[in-house]
Design a protein around this motif. Structure first.
Motif, short mmCIF file in Angstrom:
data_model
loop_
_atom_site.label_atom_id
_atom_site.label_comp_id
_atom_site.label_asym_id
_atom_site.label_seq_id
_atom_site.Cartn_x
_atom_site.Cartn_y
_atom_site.Cartn_z
N VAL A 79 -3.80 -12.55 -0.75
CA VAL A 79 -4.11 -11.37 -1.67
C VAL A 79 -3.24 -10.13 -1.12
O VAL A 79 -3.77 -9.78 -0.13
CB VAL A 79 -5.61 -11.00 -1.96
N GLN A 80 -2.45 -9.95 -1.82
CA GLN A 80 -1.93 -8.63 -1.30
C GLN A 80 -1.19 -7.49 -2.45
O GLN A 80 -1.08 -8.28 -3.44
CB GLN A 80 -0.93 -8.84 -0.28
N LEU A 81 -0.90 -6.37 -2.03
CA LEU A 81 -0.26 -5.46 -2.97
C LEU A 81 0.94 -5.12 -2.05
O LEU A 81 0.98 -4.75 -0.94
CB LEU A 81 -0.95 -4.20 -3.22
N GLN A 82 2.18 -5.12 -2.89
CA GLN A 82 3.21 -4.98 -2.43
C GLN A 82 4.25 -3.75 -3.09
O GLN A 82 4.43 -3.75 -4.24
CB GLN A 82 4.52 -6.15 -2.23
N ALA A 83 4.03 -2.57 -2.49
CA ALA A 83 4.68 -1.15 -3.08
C ALA A 83 6.10 -1.36 -2.72
O ALA A 83 6.46 -1.69 -1.70
CB ALA A 83 4.02 -0.03 -2.60
N SER A 84 6.95 -0.67 -3.65
CA SER A 84 8.27 -0.43 -3.36
C SER A 84 8.90 0.68 -4.35
O SER A 84 8.25 1.29 -5.14
CB SER A 84 9.15 -1.88 -3.66
N GLY A 85 10.04 1.14 -3.98
CA GLY A 85 10.70 1.82 -4.85
C GLY A 85 10.81 3.33 -4.52
O GLY A 85 11.42 4.30 -5.19
N GLY A 86 10.22 3.60 -3.34
CA GLY A 86 10.41 5.03 -2.69
C GLY A 86 11.82 5.48 -2.32
O GLY A 86 12.65 4.61 -2.10
N GLY A 87 11.99 6.67 -1.98
CA GLY A 87 13.38 7.19 -1.57
C GLY A 87 13.39 8.61 -1.77
O GLY A 87 12.35 9.45 -2.10
N LEU A 88 14.50 9.21 -1.55
CA LEU A 88 15.09 10.49 -1.60
C LEU A 88 15.54 10.90 -2.87
O LEU A 88 16.37 10.25 -3.40
CB LEU A 88 15.99 11.02 -0.55
N VAL A 89 15.03 12.02 -3.46
CA VAL A 89 15.32 12.40 -4.79
C VAL A 89 15.47 14.07 -4.87
O VAL A 89 14.49 14.56 -4.46
CB VAL A 89 14.44 11.74 -5.91
N PRO A 90 16.43 14.60 -5.74
CA PRO A 90 16.42 16.03 -5.81
C PRO A 90 15.28 16.64 -6.66
O PRO A 90 14.80 15.70 -7.64
CB PRO A 90 17.79 16.36 -6.41
N ALA A 91 14.67 17.83 -6.48
CA ALA A 91 13.65 18.34 -7.34
C ALA A 91 14.09 18.18 -8.86
O ALA A 91 15.33 18.40 -9.07
CB ALA A 91 13.66 19.79 -7.00
N GLY A 92 13.50 17.80 -9.72
CA GLY A 92 13.62 17.77 -11.21
C GLY A 92 14.23 16.36 -11.46
O GLY A 92 14.18 15.96 -12.54
N GLY A 93 14.22 15.48 -10.27
CA GLY A 93 14.76 14.01 -10.58
C GLY A 93 13.48 13.01 -10.95
O GLY A 93 12.50 13.55 -11.07
N SER A 94 13.85 11.99 -11.06
CA SER A 94 13.10 11.02 -11.37
C SER A 94 13.11 9.79 -10.36
O SER A 94 13.95 9.44 -9.76
CB SER A 94 13.32 10.35 -12.83
N LEU A 95 11.86 9.02 -10.41
CA LEU A 95 11.69 7.75 -9.43
C LEU A 95 10.79 6.98 -10.20
O LEU A 95 9.74 7.28 -10.55
CB LEU A 95 11.52 8.33 -8.05
N ARG A 96 10.99 5.66 -9.70
CA ARG A 96 9.87 4.79 -10.41
C ARG A 96 9.51 3.70 -9.27
O ARG A 96 10.33 3.05 -8.58
CB ARG A 96 10.42 3.90 -11.39
N LEU A 97 8.09 3.78 -9.18
CA LEU A 97 7.67 3.05 -7.95
C LEU A 97 7.19 1.72 -8.54
O LEU A 97 6.52 1.57 -9.65
CB LEU A 97 6.48 3.83 -7.19
N SER A 98 7.11 0.43 -7.83
CA SER A 98 6.52 -0.51 -8.34
C SER A 98 5.61 -1.26 -7.18
O SER A 98 5.60 -1.03 -6.23
CB SER A 98 7.44 -1.75 -8.42
N CYS A 99 4.48 -2.00 -7.93
CA CYS A 99 3.56 -2.74 -6.98
C CYS A 99 3.02 -4.00 -7.71
O CYS A 99 2.64 -3.94 -8.68
CB CYS A 99 2.18 -1.62 -6.95
#
Length: 123
Positions: A1-21
């Motif tokens: 049983v585990q949770l695996q997070a991903s999707g982080g990174g560097l983004v400029p202010a005002g930008g978008s990012l999507r994380l997954s788990c």
């Protein structure tokens, strides 16, 4: 049983990012899934939660900018982050409470945690 997070990174202010788990070994639609974040020297902060019925909850700091959603077929929860600010910079953690429905903001409510993924928002 585990949770695996991903999707982080560097983004400029005002930008978008999507994380997954991705949740393995857990029935996604019977759990409450949540995201927290933490910066050095500070307590882990609640960011968003969703339950099996699709109800969601956000603190004022991210309301209107972040959206949590889930895909039952993939046992995966997402955090779509828009209009990012430098103060959103943190390590983001996903968490789960098995057989829960309450959208709690408290860390102690959640019984399973994933590893963190770093989000850095540049000014």
């Amino acid at each position: 049983v585990q949770l695996q997070a991903s999707g982080g990174g560097l983004v400029p202010a005002g930008g978008s990012l999507r994380l997954s788990c991705a949740a393995s070994g857990r029935t996604f639609n019977r759990a409450v899934m949540a995201w927290f974040r933490q910066t050095p020297g500070k307590e882990r902060e609640f960011v968003a939660a969703i339950n099996g019925g699709g109800s969601t909850y956000y603190p004022d700091s991210v309301e209107g900018r972040f959206t949590i959603s889930g895909d039952n077929t993939k046992n995966t929860v997402y955090l779509q982050m828009n209009s990012l600010k430098p103060e959103d910079t943190a390590v983001y953690y996903c968490a789960s409470r098995n057989f829960g429905a309450r959208l709690s903001t408290k860390m102690a409510y959640y019984d399973l945690w994933g590893q963190g993924t770093l989000v850095t928002v540049s000014s």
